[in-house]
Design a protein around this motif. Sequence first.
Motif, short mmCIF file in Angstrom:
data_model
loop_
_atom_site.label_atom_id
_atom_site.label_comp_id
_atom_site.label_asym_id
_atom_site.label_seq_id
_atom_site.Cartn_x
_atom_site.Cartn_y
_atom_site.Cartn_z
N GLY A 58 13.89 1.37 1.13
CA GLY A 58 13.70 0.67 -0.13
C GLY A 58 12.30 0.10 -0.25
N SER A 59 11.96 -0.27 -1.47
CA SER A 59 10.70 -0.95 -1.75
C SER A 59 10.97 -1.95 -2.86
N ALA A 60 10.14 -2.98 -2.94
CA ALA A 60 10.40 -4.02 -3.92
C ALA A 60 9.11 -4.68 -4.38
N THR A 61 9.15 -5.21 -5.59
CA THR A 61 8.09 -6.07 -6.11
C THR A 61 8.73 -7.40 -6.50
N PHE A 74 9.68 -19.45 -20.42
CA PHE A 74 9.20 -19.27 -19.07
C PHE A 74 7.82 -18.60 -19.10
N GLU A 75 6.95 -19.01 -18.19
CA GLU A 75 5.61 -18.44 -18.06
C GLU A 75 5.52 -17.63 -16.77
N HIS A 76 4.94 -16.44 -16.87
CA HIS A 76 4.73 -15.61 -15.69
C HIS A 76 3.60 -16.22 -14.86
N ILE A 77 3.91 -16.60 -13.61
CA ILE A 77 2.90 -17.30 -12.81
C ILE A 77 2.43 -16.52 -11.59
N TYR A 78 3.23 -15.53 -11.12
CA TYR A 78 2.83 -14.84 -9.89
C TYR A 78 3.50 -13.47 -9.81
N ASN A 79 2.76 -12.52 -9.27
CA ASN A 79 3.29 -11.17 -9.05
C ASN A 79 2.87 -10.70 -7.65
N TYR A 80 3.83 -10.04 -6.97
CA TYR A 80 3.50 -9.45 -5.67
C TYR A 80 3.94 -7.98 -5.66
N ASP A 81 2.94 -7.12 -5.52
CA ASP A 81 3.17 -5.68 -5.42
C ASP A 81 2.16 -5.14 -4.42
N GLU A 82 2.53 -5.24 -3.12
CA GLU A 82 1.64 -4.93 -2.00
C GLU A 82 0.57 -6.00 -1.79
N GLU A 83 0.20 -6.70 -2.84
CA GLU A 83 -0.70 -7.85 -2.72
C GLU A 83 -0.37 -8.83 -3.84
N GLY A 84 -0.72 -10.10 -3.61
CA GLY A 84 -0.36 -11.14 -4.55
C GLY A 84 -1.38 -11.32 -5.66
N ARG A 94 -3.58 -22.17 -6.27
CA ARG A 94 -2.58 -23.05 -5.65
C ARG A 94 -1.31 -22.31 -5.21
N LEU A 95 -1.27 -21.02 -5.42
CA LEU A 95 -0.12 -20.23 -5.01
C LEU A 95 -0.54 -19.20 -3.97
N ASP A 96 0.30 -19.04 -2.97
CA ASP A 96 0.01 -18.06 -1.91
C ASP A 96 1.31 -17.37 -1.51
N TRP A 97 1.21 -16.09 -1.15
CA TRP A 97 2.39 -15.32 -0.73
C TRP A 97 2.89 -15.84 0.61
N PHE A 98 4.22 -16.06 0.69
CA PHE A 98 4.82 -16.61 1.90
C PHE A 98 6.06 -15.82 2.29
N GLY A 99 6.13 -14.56 1.83
CA GLY A 99 7.31 -13.73 2.08
C GLY A 99 7.06 -12.63 3.09
N SER A 100 7.82 -11.54 2.96
CA SER A 100 7.72 -10.40 3.89
C SER A 100 6.30 -9.84 3.88
N LYS A 101 5.81 -9.51 5.07
CA LYS A 101 4.46 -8.98 5.20
C LYS A 101 4.47 -7.64 5.92
N GLN A 102 3.46 -6.83 5.63
CA GLN A 102 3.28 -5.51 6.24
C GLN A 102 4.49 -4.61 6.00
N ASP A 105 9.33 -3.00 1.86
CA ASP A 105 10.76 -3.28 1.78
C ASP A 105 10.96 -4.79 1.86
N ILE A 106 10.63 -5.49 0.77
CA ILE A 106 10.60 -6.95 0.75
C ILE A 106 12.01 -7.52 0.66
N GLN A 107 12.33 -8.43 1.59
CA GLN A 107 13.58 -9.17 1.52
C GLN A 107 13.34 -10.67 1.37
N ASP A 108 12.15 -11.10 1.70
CA ASP A 108 11.75 -12.50 1.51
C ASP A 108 10.61 -12.53 0.50
N GLY A 109 10.91 -13.05 -0.68
CA GLY A 109 9.90 -13.09 -1.75
C GLY A 109 9.39 -14.50 -2.00
N SER A 110 9.37 -15.33 -0.96
CA SER A 110 8.96 -16.73 -1.10
C SER A 110 7.45 -16.84 -1.34
#
Length: 224
Positions: A58-61, A74-84, A94-102, A105-110
């Motif tokens: 699987g793969s995810a954004t 609602f306002e779109h504030i952040y997108n992650y698709d291989e990079e944030g 003020r926002l940084d990616w804190f989820g699945s890395k490398q 197949d993202i399961q943690d999108g924090s």
Amino acid sequence: MGRNIVSLEQVIFLLLCSLCVGMCRGACAEVDSDTEAVAGKGFKLGCISCKRRSEVEGSATVDWYFRSKGETEFEHIYNYDEEGSIKSEHFEDRLDWFGSKQSRDIQDGSIYLLNVTFNDSGTYRCHVNRLLTYEYYEYQTKILKEVNLTVVAKATRGTASIVSEVMMYVSIIGLQVWLLIEMIYCYRKISTAGEEALREAANAEYLAIASESKDNCAGVQVGD
């Protein structure tokens, strides 16, 4: 023949042990995000979406949206698709990616919110867009997680936070126990199959010896 079968069982058992350890290390438990942040501090906006079948590729954004208190949209504030990528000026730098890395197949999108302000209070929505790849087709799923954030001047450890942490450990321990039970069941099944194979081999050898003895007796009678 018996020794080879036992050795094969031991090899399979070791493989099962390794698989169990690997699965326990990579165990995924869905835990709700904390909902209380302290002004001037950092805060993790949690968004965990476990894939139900780990063997499926699987793969995810991930997309995050924010609605401040008193607002309707609602306002779109952040997108992650291989990079944030930060999409809102309010959250610039003020926002940084804190989820699945490398892994795609993202399961943690924090994500992590730096230097929290009182204006950051409101509702955050995490959209996980997952594409599952099967042998002959693809299947897309969309998961929505919501965090109602309250910003306070001083930290207070709420009941919800304590319950959430306890549930996380209960989920992880429960998964490990289930994997251990599955491993024991598989080993017993393999062991039973090995014993049956040994009995069949012994019976076959006994019948072969009996048949050979019978042939030898018949040959002796003919010679007489």
